[in-house]
Design a protein around this motif. Sequence first.
Motif, PDB file in Angstrom:
ATOM      1  N   VAL A 160       1.090  -3.408  -6.645  1.00 11.61           N
ATOM      2  CA  VAL A 160       0.528  -2.327  -7.473  1.00 11.61           C
ATOM      3  C   VAL A 160       1.625  -1.369  -7.915  1.00 11.61           C
ATOM      4  N   LYS A 186      -9.239  -9.965  -3.865  1.00 15.85           N
ATOM      5  CA  LYS A 186     -10.019  -8.978  -3.116  1.00 15.85           C
ATOM      6  C   LYS A 186      -9.146  -7.845  -2.593  1.00 15.85           C
ATOM      7  N   ARG A 189      -8.486  -5.485  -5.357  1.00 15.38           N
ATOM      8  CA  ARG A 189      -9.659  -4.635  -5.598  1.00 15.38           C
ATOM      9  C   ARG A 189      -9.710  -3.510  -4.574  1.00 15.38           C
ATOM     10  N   GLU A 190      -9.391  -3.801  -3.334  1.00 16.88           N
ATOM     11  CA  GLU A 190      -9.411  -2.769  -2.297  1.00 16.88           C
ATOM     12  C   GLU A 190      -8.333  -1.714  -2.510  1.00 16.88           C
ATOM     13  N   GLN A 191      -7.281  -2.070  -3.252  1.00 13.71           N
ATOM     14  CA  GLN A 191      -6.236  -1.100  -3.583  1.00 13.71           C
ATOM     15  C   GLN A 191      -6.590  -0.298  -4.840  1.00 13.71           C
ATOM     16  N   GLY A 192      -7.784  -0.552  -5.388  1.00 12.52           N
ATOM     17  CA  GLY A 192      -8.233   0.216  -6.543  1.00 12.52           C
ATOM     18  C   GLY A 192      -7.949  -0.416  -7.885  1.00 12.52           C
ATOM     19  N   TRP A 193      -7.498  -1.678  -7.902  1.00  9.47           N
ATOM     20  CA  TRP A 193      -7.215  -2.351  -9.173  1.00  9.47           C
ATOM     21  C   TRP A 193      -8.538  -2.867  -9.748  1.00  9.47           C
ATOM     22  N   GLU A 194      -9.071  -2.151 -10.727  1.00  7.05           N
ATOM     23  CA  GLU A 194     -10.390  -2.481 -11.280  1.00  7.05           C
ATOM     24  C   GLU A 194     -10.319  -3.238 -12.593  1.00  7.05           C
ATOM     25  N   ARG A 195      -9.118  -3.374 -13.159  1.00  7.37           N
ATOM     26  CA  ARG A 195      -8.994  -4.057 -14.447  1.00  7.37           C
ATOM     27  C   ARG A 195      -9.210  -5.555 -14.278  1.00  7.37           C
TER      28      ARG A 195
END
Length: 343
Positions: A160, A186, A189-195
């Motif tokens: 990230v 996954k 996603r848990e690190q906040g990567w929503e794209r």
Amino acid sequence: MIRPEDLLRPTPAGLYCPPGDFYVDPVRPVDRAVVTHGHSDHARSGHGAVLATDQTLAIMAERYGEDFTTLRQPVAYGETASHNGVEIKLVPAGHVLGSAQAVVSYQGLTMVVSGDYKRRRDPTCAPFEPVPCHVFISEATFGLPVFTHPPDGEEIARLVQSLGQFPERAHLVGAYALGKAQRVIKLLREQGWERPIYVHGALERLNRLYEREGVDLGPILPATGLKKDALGGEVAIAPPSAIQDRWARRFADPVTAFASGWMLVKARAKQRGVELPLVISDHADWPELIATFEEIRPEEVWITHGREEGLLRWAELNGTKARALRLVGYDEEDDEAPDERPD
């Protein structure tokens, strides 16, 4: 109580159970097979009957076709099946979706075949469950003290961070199609990567299978049909072979990454031309292997494949009886199955 070698013994086809007349993870077609998980070095087509978890059977059907075996015998975690008086129970191994340890019991003797396993939290599969036993048959992929893997979250945080530092460059992550790719998604996603995360075509069917099994991967798009120099600032995930193939040339000055426990070895990362090595493994590292042995405390430890010598030496120093089975036909880490080749 019978001797362990009379219940399970190594053969050229794999571990064989004479009283039960079945094999565990056989490397060639047999009449009856117990399969611990869906990676193709453990799960092969052509067996007469296959006993495995529902998820492993679904993975095998996805990879090899619906006729991969004559008879499927699904067994849920914790459920006990029996053949010729030998009891077989499957418990979670924490390796990939549906992965299991095979608990084999007969005439007062219990042996546990770990298959491949890890002890770390994985949001895509059930966690490893230790099982008391007389003999624990363990893999040893990372069976040397040098293999102490960093926390997964730290490695994903590095990815990230790189995305923030190089927003004009695509980040191309090599990850095996079964298990590793979905876990990386996954963790992102848990690190906040929503794209949206873009994926190679070889990952699409297994991603859909994971989704059907309740693993929410978020927005996923195919990394095909893109214009040249596409995906600046985006993440694309592909089989490791694809990141060194012409397939990768479509991306904008890509940062090449590879998620593997072997990325701890700098020479391996350099050999593959990996700019951003991510030390993320679906196998137990050395401290986790040792902690597992100390937790289970079996009378004997058998080592099936990997770095056997290190664990044999540890067992000798700690008064634990151990032997190396020297089974062949299993890859160092997760294999690349035919459906993982570049498109």
